[in-house]
Design a protein around this motif. Sequence first.
Motif, PDB file in Angstrom:
ATOM      1  N   ALA A 174      38.036  34.033  40.143  1.00 52.72           N
ATOM      2  CA  ALA A 174      38.432  34.503  41.478  1.00 52.72           C
ATOM      3  C   ALA A 174      39.954  34.494  41.530  1.00 52.72           C
ATOM      4  O   ALA A 174      40.574  33.426  41.596  1.00 52.72           O
ATOM      5  CB  ALA A 174      37.844  33.598  42.559  1.00 52.72           C
ATOM      6  N   HIS A 175      40.531  35.676  41.492  1.00 50.08           N
ATOM      7  CA  HIS A 175      41.989  35.820  41.405  1.00 50.08           C
ATOM      8  C   HIS A 175      42.564  36.044  42.796  1.00 50.08           C
ATOM      9  O   HIS A 175      42.219  37.006  43.479  1.00 50.08           O
ATOM     10  CB  HIS A 175      42.332  36.996  40.497  1.00 50.08           C
ATOM     11  CG  HIS A 175      43.789  37.124  40.203  1.00 50.08           C
ATOM     12  ND1 HIS A 175      44.530  36.117  39.635  1.00 50.08           N
ATOM     13  CD2 HIS A 175      44.651  38.167  40.398  1.00 50.08           C
ATOM     14  CE1 HIS A 175      45.783  36.511  39.488  1.00 50.08           C
ATOM     15  NE2 HIS A 175      45.883  37.750  39.951  1.00 50.08           N
ATOM     16  N   THR A 176      43.452  35.140  43.229  1.00 50.70           N
ATOM     17  CA  THR A 176      44.024  35.250  44.567  1.00 50.70           C
ATOM     18  C   THR A 176      45.127  36.290  44.642  1.00 50.70           C
ATOM     19  O   THR A 176      45.610  36.597  45.730  1.00 50.70           O
ATOM     20  CB  THR A 176      44.587  33.892  45.022  1.00 50.70           C
ATOM     21  OG1 THR A 176      45.554  33.435  44.056  1.00 50.70           O
ATOM     22  CG2 THR A 176      43.479  32.856  45.136  1.00 50.70           C
ATOM     23  N   ILE A 227      35.928  33.224  48.631  1.00 48.40           N
ATOM     24  CA  ILE A 227      34.920  32.166  48.766  1.00 48.40           C
ATOM     25  C   ILE A 227      33.558  32.760  49.116  1.00 48.40           C
ATOM     26  O   ILE A 227      32.520  32.366  48.562  1.00 48.40           O
ATOM     27  CB  ILE A 227      35.359  31.145  49.831  1.00 48.40           C
ATOM     28  CG1 ILE A 227      36.565  30.353  49.318  1.00 48.40           C
ATOM     29  CG2 ILE A 227      34.218  30.196  50.193  1.00 48.40           C
ATOM     30  CD1 ILE A 227      37.243  29.522  50.377  1.00 48.40           C
ATOM     31  N   ASP A 228      33.552  33.740  50.009  1.00 47.35           N
ATOM     32  CA  ASP A 228      32.287  34.397  50.377  1.00 47.35           C
ATOM     33  C   ASP A 228      31.667  35.107  49.174  1.00 47.35           C
ATOM     34  O   ASP A 228      30.444  35.077  48.983  1.00 47.35           O
ATOM     35  CB  ASP A 228      32.530  35.402  51.499  1.00 47.35           C
ATOM     36  CG  ASP A 228      32.793  34.731  52.840  1.00 47.35           C
ATOM     37  OD1 ASP A 228      32.469  33.534  52.967  1.00 47.35           O
ATOM     38  OD2 ASP A 228      33.334  35.403  53.741  1.00 47.35           O
ATOM     39  N   GLU A 229      32.511  35.737  48.348  1.00 51.92           N
ATOM     40  CA  GLU A 229      32.002  36.451  47.173  1.00 51.92           C
ATOM     41  C   GLU A 229      31.425  35.467  46.151  1.00 51.92           C
ATOM     42  O   GLU A 229      30.391  35.739  45.531  1.00 51.92           O
ATOM     43  CB  GLU A 229      33.131  37.259  46.533  1.00 51.92           C
ATOM     44  CG  GLU A 229      33.643  38.402  47.389  1.00 51.92           C
ATOM     45  CD  GLU A 229      32.769  39.648  47.312  1.00 51.92           C
ATOM     46  OE1 GLU A 229      33.061  40.538  46.517  1.00 51.92           O
ATOM     47  OE2 GLU A 229      31.778  39.709  48.084  1.00 51.92           O
ATOM     48  N   VAL A 249      33.470  28.226  37.942  1.00 49.21           N
ATOM     49  CA  VAL A 249      34.356  29.144  38.658  1.00 49.21           C
ATOM     50  C   VAL A 249      35.807  28.734  38.421  1.00 49.21           C
ATOM     51  O   VAL A 249      36.159  27.557  38.576  1.00 49.21           O
ATOM     52  CB  VAL A 249      34.071  29.137  40.183  1.00 49.21           C
ATOM     53  CG1 VAL A 249      35.037  30.071  40.909  1.00 49.21           C
ATOM     54  CG2 VAL A 249      32.632  29.541  40.452  1.00 49.21           C
ATOM     55  N   LEU A 250      36.628  29.698  38.051  1.00 52.04           N
ATOM     56  CA  LEU A 250      38.056  29.469  37.865  1.00 52.04           C
ATOM     57  C   LEU A 250      38.819  30.278  38.900  1.00 52.04           C
ATOM     58  O   LEU A 250      38.664  31.499  38.977  1.00 52.04           O
ATOM     59  CB  LEU A 250      38.490  29.875  36.460  1.00 52.04           C
ATOM     60  CG  LEU A 250      40.002  29.826  36.179  1.00 52.04           C
ATOM     61  CD1 LEU A 250      40.513  28.391  36.266  1.00 52.04           C
ATOM     62  CD2 LEU A 250      40.307  30.432  34.820  1.00 52.04           C
ATOM     63  N   VAL A 251      39.625  29.616  39.719  1.00 51.64           N
ATOM     64  CA  VAL A 251      40.469  30.292  40.697  1.00 51.64           C
ATOM     65  C   VAL A 251      41.864  30.441  40.100  1.00 51.64           C
ATOM     66  O   VAL A 251      42.474  29.450  39.672  1.00 51.64           O
ATOM     67  CB  VAL A 251      40.536  29.504  42.022  1.00 51.64           C
ATOM     68  CG1 VAL A 251      41.437  30.230  43.021  1.00 51.64           C
ATOM     69  CG2 VAL A 251      39.130  29.330  42.598  1.00 51.64           C
ATOM     70  N   VAL A 300      34.658  39.145  37.534  1.00 52.39           N
ATOM     71  CA  VAL A 300      36.068  39.045  37.915  1.00 52.39           C
ATOM     72  C   VAL A 300      36.228  39.513  39.357  1.00 52.39           C
ATOM     73  O   VAL A 300      35.900  40.657  39.690  1.00 52.39           O
ATOM     74  CB  VAL A 300      36.965  39.877  36.982  1.00 52.39           C
ATOM     75  CG1 VAL A 300      38.424  39.786  37.430  1.00 52.39           C
ATOM     76  CG2 VAL A 300      36.816  39.401  35.537  1.00 52.39           C
ATOM     77  N   LEU A 301      36.726  38.625  40.206  1.00 56.24           N
ATOM     78  CA  LEU A 301      36.997  38.944  41.604  1.00 56.24           C
ATOM     79  C   LEU A 301      38.499  38.929  41.828  1.00 56.24           C
ATOM     80  O   LEU A 301      39.232  38.228  41.143  1.00 56.24           O
ATOM     81  CB  LEU A 301      36.345  37.920  42.535  1.00 56.24           C
ATOM     82  CG  LEU A 301      34.868  37.612  42.322  1.00 56.24           C
ATOM     83  CD1 LEU A 301      34.429  36.496  43.259  1.00 56.24           C
ATOM     84  CD2 LEU A 301      34.021  38.856  42.533  1.00 56.24           C
TER      85      LEU A 301
END
Length: 288
Positions: A36-38, A261-263, A11-13, A57-58
């Motif tokens: 996971a893109h903030t 985080i939930d996703e 996972v890459l944030v 991609v999130l």
Amino acid sequence: ELAPRLKGVDVLVTGWGSPQMNEAVLREADRLRVIAHTGGSVAAMVSPALYERGVRVLSGNELYAESVAEAVIAYALTALRDIPGYLQTREQGWPAPNSYNEGLLDQPVGLLGFGAIARHVVRLLRPFRCPVKVWADHLSPQEAEQWGVVKAGPEEIFSTCKLVSVHLAQRPETYRLVHKGLLERLMPGAVFINTARGSIVDEETLALLLAQGRFKAVLDVYETEPLPMDSPLRELPNVTLIPHMGGPTIDRRKAVSDCLIDEIRRISEGKEPLRLEISKEAAARMTR
């Protein structure tokens, strides 16, 4: 610098300013399953290579969109009720007897674009009973009926809606798409809101027309940011200027992190569907 660090990473944030995830960056990403893109839009970050690898991609886009939509409602009420005009009460006492304000209830609203923000605007407008017209090529008759909106062209929207709000992505084809011919159609007393991008509107023409005092504007974005101190928009009493902070409000940042985080947890547990996933097609429609 990033490429070798992706080896063995699941996972890459990412956040604002992250590089595009192209083949060069992904060359050693042997286990990458999720980004996971903030931030909101992922258009500048994703690539065909990323989606071809099957990486999920999130993004916080959905929550950001809801926050910006909340701002649109706030801006509409601010302008229609002339809240800036009443702030003088602190220094000058009661307003003049001939002061005038309006409400949002039952007012016709026009939306340019129908992405995530515009959809949330429609939902938040329901208690105000506003008839809504939408200009969006991709809006199907079935979808329009589902959302309770009417599909219309830009000329009709600018001519018939008390409130016109911009929700288009910044792309080459939308550069100054809101031009003099459309702005001149705004009815007396109309409110023009832009929370999208400043380059979508011919800002110079907008300032000239606003100087006539025929309509109001609430602007959250500008072609040059910060807005230059010598901008004529700063001198106009019928313009409310917001420094590109329509959303997300600061308190929503934690909500975005929690939802990402939930996703990620749902993906690890094989649960579907995902609320924050951005498909290749959705990314292509986002602001770059």
